[in-house]
Design a protein around this motif. Structure first.
Motif, PDB file in Angstrom:
ATOM      1  N   VAL A   1       0.876  -1.181   0.000  1.00 53.07           N
ATOM      2  CA  VAL A   1       0.000   0.000   0.000  1.00 53.07           C
ATOM      3  C   VAL A   1       0.907   1.223   0.000  1.00 53.07           C
ATOM      4  O   VAL A   1       1.557   1.529   1.001  1.00 53.07           O
ATOM      5  CB  VAL A   1      -0.927  -0.004   1.229  1.00 53.07           C
TER       6      VAL A   1
ATOM      7  N   LEU B   1      -0.895  -1.015  -4.387  1.00 54.65           N
ATOM      8  CA  LEU B   1      -2.019  -0.076  -4.408  1.00 54.65           C
ATOM      9  C   LEU B   1      -1.464   1.339  -4.268  1.00 54.65           C
ATOM     10  O   LEU B   1      -0.817   1.654  -3.263  1.00 54.65           O
ATOM     11  CB  LEU B   1      -2.988  -0.355  -3.259  1.00 54.65           C
TER      12      LEU B   1
ATOM     13  N   LEU C   1      -2.131   4.926  -3.343  1.00 49.99           N
ATOM     14  CA  LEU C   1      -3.139   5.495  -2.444  1.00 49.99           C
ATOM     15  C   LEU C   1      -2.927   7.002  -2.328  1.00 49.99           C
ATOM     16  O   LEU C   1      -2.170   7.464  -1.455  1.00 49.99           O
ATOM     17  CB  LEU C   1      -3.007   4.824  -1.081  1.00 49.99           C
TER      18      LEU C   1
ATOM     19  N   GLU D   1      -2.308  -0.654  -9.107  1.00 49.04           N
ATOM     20  CA  GLU D   1      -3.746  -0.387  -9.031  1.00 49.04           C
ATOM     21  C   GLU D   1      -3.990   0.877  -8.207  1.00 49.04           C
ATOM     22  O   GLU D   1      -3.292   1.119  -7.216  1.00 49.04           O
ATOM     23  CB  GLU D   1      -4.434  -1.586  -8.381  1.00 49.04           C
TER      24      GLU D   1
ATOM     25  N   SER E   1      -6.087   3.083  -5.588  1.00 48.14           N
ATOM     26  CA  SER E   1      -7.065   2.988  -4.508  1.00 48.14           C
ATOM     27  C   SER E   1      -7.432   4.400  -4.055  1.00 48.14           C
ATOM     28  O   SER E   1      -6.561   5.180  -3.678  1.00 48.14           O
ATOM     29  CB  SER E   1      -6.509   2.199  -3.312  1.00 48.14           C
TER      30      SER E   1
ATOM     31  N   GLU F   1      -9.341   4.866  -1.493  1.00 48.71           N
ATOM     32  CA  GLU F   1      -9.889   4.583  -0.164  1.00 48.71           C
ATOM     33  C   GLU F   1      -9.715   5.758   0.789  1.00 48.71           C
ATOM     34  O   GLU F   1     -10.617   6.075   1.564  1.00 48.71           O
ATOM     35  CB  GLU F   1      -9.221   3.336   0.410  1.00 48.71           C
TER      36      GLU F   1
ATOM     37  N   LEU G   1      -8.739  -1.432   4.433  1.00 49.74           N
ATOM     38  CA  LEU G   1      -8.133  -2.277   3.407  1.00 49.74           C
ATOM     39  C   LEU G   1      -7.992  -3.727   3.885  1.00 49.74           C
ATOM     40  O   LEU G   1      -8.130  -4.667   3.096  1.00 49.74           O
ATOM     41  CB  LEU G   1      -6.776  -1.714   2.995  1.00 49.74           C
TER      42      LEU G   1
ATOM     43  N   GLN H   1     -11.104  -5.344   3.116  1.00 49.98           N
ATOM     44  CA  GLN H   1     -11.267  -5.571   1.682  1.00 49.98           C
ATOM     45  C   GLN H   1     -10.425  -6.751   1.197  1.00 49.98           C
ATOM     46  O   GLN H   1     -10.777  -7.425   0.227  1.00 49.98           O
ATOM     47  CB  GLN H   1     -10.875  -4.325   0.890  1.00 49.98           C
TER      48      GLN H   1
END
Length: 205
Positions: A5, A34, A36, A69, A71, A73, A91, A94
């Protein structure tokens, strides 16, 4: 799966962000990163690019790498819940069957160790970290000097040192844009064209 992350302002995303994420994936055998982007409400962030622009540039930058990817969030979190501890909790729900690692620079390790992060102690207690080298920061000394960090040092801090201290900051790129400089090859071409098309970062800081 092992998932990194990677939280940052991405204001804008740079080639070093991408190179770092790819290197971390390779060295730590991660399946996914991810990206972020930080929420604008965070008290520890001063952002120039709006959420829509920063999100779109991350999408453009990572489009060709299936390991990467976006995110949103943190951006979409309720006010007061946009800090890293809360984000990582969401997360985990998820991705209940996966291993999550919060990816950060050694400068962030210093901040957490100093107690300046919201719920930093619980964040450290409950998660694993991949920590990237930063010039002038001794990561082992940072951990040993902080009671918060050293008492949680059971292998949860995965230190990545050699060859990861390259520094091209988003701040530098914004400054170049604002002063009519030419930072074109410091960020993905798609993001450079996006910035020019939308006239981002053109006002002096």
């Amino acid at each position: 799966m092992k998932i990194g992350v990677y939280g940052s302002s991405f204001d804008p995303i740079t080639n070093v962000h991408l190179w770092t994420a790819s290197t971390i994936c390779h060295r730590k055998k991660l399946d996914k990163i991810l990206f972020l982007p930080s929420a604008k409400e965070r008290r520890d962030k001063s952002l120039q690019g709006g959420d829509e622009h920063r999100t779109e540039m991350v999408k453009l930058a990572i489009a060709d790498d299936p390991r990467f990817e976006l995110s949103t969030e943190e951006m979409n979190a309720p006010i007061g819940q946009q800090y890293t501890y809360y984000t990582m909790q969401r997360l985990k729900k998820q991705y209940p069957d996966d291993e999550l690692y919060f990816v950060m620079g050694a400068d962030i390790l210093v901040d957490i160790g100093n107690g300046s992060w919201v719920k930093g102690e619980k964040l450290v207690e409950e998660h694993q970290f991949i920590v990237m080298a930063r010039d002038g920061i001794d990561m082992l000394k940072t951990i040993s000097a902080s009671p918060l960090l050293r008492n949680a040092d059971d292998g949860r801090f995965h230190l990545v040192d050699k060859g990861l201290a390259m520094e091209i900051s988003s701040t530098y790129i914004r400054q170049e844009f604002s002063r009519g400089g030419e930072p074109r090859y410091l960020l993905p071409e798609s993001c450079y064209q996006y910035i020019m098309r939308h006239g981002l970062y053109q006002d002096s800081e």
